[in-house]
Design a protein around this motif. Structure first.
Motif, PDB file in Angstrom:
ATOM      1  N   GLY A  89       0.823  -1.209   0.000  1.00  0.00           N
ATOM      2  CA  GLY A  89       0.000   0.000   0.000  1.00  0.00           C
ATOM      3  C   GLY A  89       0.854   1.255   0.000  1.00  0.00           C
ATOM      4  N   PRO A  93       0.491   5.288   5.720  1.00  0.00           N
ATOM      5  CA  PRO A  93      -0.608   4.378   6.077  1.00  0.00           C
ATOM      6  C   PRO A  93      -1.985   5.049   6.059  1.00  0.00           C
ATOM      7  CG  PRO A  93       1.241   4.035   7.546  1.00  0.00           C
ATOM      8  CD  PRO A  93       1.575   5.245   6.703  1.00  0.00           C
ATOM      9  N   ALA A  94      -2.027   6.349   6.347  1.00  0.00           N
ATOM     10  CA  ALA A  94      -3.312   7.057   6.333  1.00  0.00           C
ATOM     11  C   ALA A  94      -3.900   7.121   4.929  1.00  0.00           C
ATOM     12  CB  ALA A  94      -3.132   8.470   6.880  1.00  0.00           C
ATOM     13  N   LYS A  95      -3.032   6.991   3.912  1.00  0.00           N
ATOM     14  CA  LYS A  95      -3.493   7.040   2.522  1.00  0.00           C
ATOM     15  C   LYS A  95      -3.529   5.651   1.879  1.00  0.00           C
ATOM     16  CE  LYS A  95      -1.671  11.695   1.885  1.00  0.00           C
ATOM     17  NZ  LYS A  95      -0.419  12.402   1.643  1.00  0.00           N
ATOM     18  N   ALA A  96      -3.129   4.628   2.613  1.00  0.00           N
ATOM     19  CA  ALA A  96      -3.062   3.274   2.051  1.00  0.00           C
ATOM     20  C   ALA A  96      -4.462   2.673   1.949  1.00  0.00           C
ATOM     21  CB  ALA A  96      -2.158   2.398   2.922  1.00  0.00           C
ATOM     22  N   PRO A  98      -7.609   0.029   1.970  1.00  0.00           N
ATOM     23  CA  PRO A  98      -8.005  -1.037   2.894  1.00  0.00           C
ATOM     24  C   PRO A  98      -7.451  -2.382   2.420  1.00  0.00           C
ATOM     25  CG  PRO A  98      -9.908   0.326   2.305  1.00  0.00           C
ATOM     26  CD  PRO A  98      -8.767   0.768   1.435  1.00  0.00           C
ATOM     27  N   THR A 100      -4.381  -3.370   2.720  1.00  0.00           N
ATOM     28  CA  THR A 100      -2.932  -3.358   2.501  1.00  0.00           C
ATOM     29  C   THR A 100      -2.206  -3.472   3.845  1.00  0.00           C
ATOM     30  OG1 THR A 100      -2.819  -0.935   2.583  1.00  0.00           O
ATOM     31  CG2 THR A 100      -3.159  -1.952   0.414  1.00  0.00           C
ATOM     32  N   ARG A 102       0.384  -1.746   4.996  1.00  0.00           N
ATOM     33  CA  ARG A 102       0.666  -0.481   5.679  1.00  0.00           C
ATOM     34  C   ARG A 102      -0.594   0.078   6.332  1.00  0.00           C
ATOM     35  NH1 ARG A 102       5.001   1.889   1.254  1.00  0.00           N
ATOM     36  NH2 ARG A 102       6.891   1.430   2.439  1.00  0.00           N
ATOM     37  N   LYS A 103      -1.765  -0.149   5.703  1.00  0.00           N
ATOM     38  CA  LYS A 103      -3.015   0.254   6.342  1.00  0.00           C
ATOM     39  C   LYS A 103      -3.220  -0.515   7.645  1.00  0.00           C
ATOM     40  CE  LYS A 103      -6.919   2.480   5.953  1.00  0.00           C
ATOM     41  NZ  LYS A 103      -6.821   3.957   5.902  1.00  0.00           N
ATOM     42  N   ASP A 104      -2.957  -1.820   7.587  1.00  0.00           N
ATOM     43  CA  ASP A 104      -3.278  -2.687   8.725  1.00  0.00           C
ATOM     44  C   ASP A 104      -2.222  -2.661   9.827  1.00  0.00           C
ATOM     45  OD1 ASP A 104      -5.559  -3.355   7.376  1.00  0.00           O
ATOM     46  OD2 ASP A 104      -4.839  -5.297   6.667  1.00  0.00           O
ATOM     47  N   ASN A 112       5.948   2.728   9.020  1.00  0.00           N
ATOM     48  CA  ASN A 112       4.995   2.173   8.061  1.00  0.00           C
ATOM     49  C   ASN A 112       5.173   0.688   7.777  1.00  0.00           C
ATOM     50  OD1 ASN A 112       7.277   2.459   6.550  1.00  0.00           O
ATOM     51  ND2 ASN A 112       6.391   3.746   4.965  1.00  0.00           N
TER      52      ASN A 112
END
Ligand code: CDP
Ligand code: MG
Length: 137
Positions: A89, A93-96, A98, A100, A102-104, A112
């Motif tokens: 992602g 992470p704030a822009k990754a 769902p 991914t 880096r999101k999780d 990250n």
């Protein structure tokens, strides 16, 4: 088949998410061709990220990458460089997206969770920086 270089970064190892990340890597169809846990020194982190040496975040990035153990890997799959970056992602992470990694598992742009090579030339440099030929099966 293509190979790429990946890192489970110190933040993810610290929060004991390495096993979950490895399961996601294998679940996505990557073959792990080499893997080692290392604790980079500051100069080793600076060498790895030398392309970013003039960026304002270089000092913080290399402090972070040398702050604890990380897991370095060679991953293999069709189109592995792109596939691994897709699974990671966006850098922040704030822009990754769902689903991914880096999101999780990422907390912020400087924590990250994972690294991935961005092109064949960088994959070759990065794999060679951490692995000897005989470690790559
Ligand atoms: O890792 P990626 O290829 O997605 O991003 P990069 O632009 O090559 O930056 C390398 C690393 O520097 C990122 O993964 C972040 O950990 C860090 N970075 C940061 O701390 N602050 C920024 N503004 C940009 C990147
Ligand atoms: Mg990069």
């Amino acid at each position: 088949m293509q190979r790429t270089f990946a890192i489970i970064k110190p933040d993810a190892v610290r929060k004991q998410a390495a096993g979950q990340i490895l399961a996601r890597i294998e679940g996505a169809g990557f073959a792990v061709r080499a893997l080692r846990m290392i604790h980079m020194s500051k100069p080793e982190a600076e060498g790895f990220y030398h392309v970013h040496r003039d960026k304002p975040f270089f000092g913080g990035l290399t402090d972070f990458m040398s702050s604890g153990p990380c897991i370095v890997m060679c991953l293999e799959a069709p189109d592995a460089i792109r596939q691994w970056r897709d699974l990671m992602g966006a850098t922040d992470p704030a822009k990754a997206a769902p689903g991914t990694l880096r999101k999780d598992f990422g907390a912020s742009i400087d924590n990250n969770a994972t690294h991935g090579s961005d092109a064949p030339e960088t994959a070759a440099f990065e794999l060679g920086y951490f692995f000897r030929g005989m470690e790559l099966r």
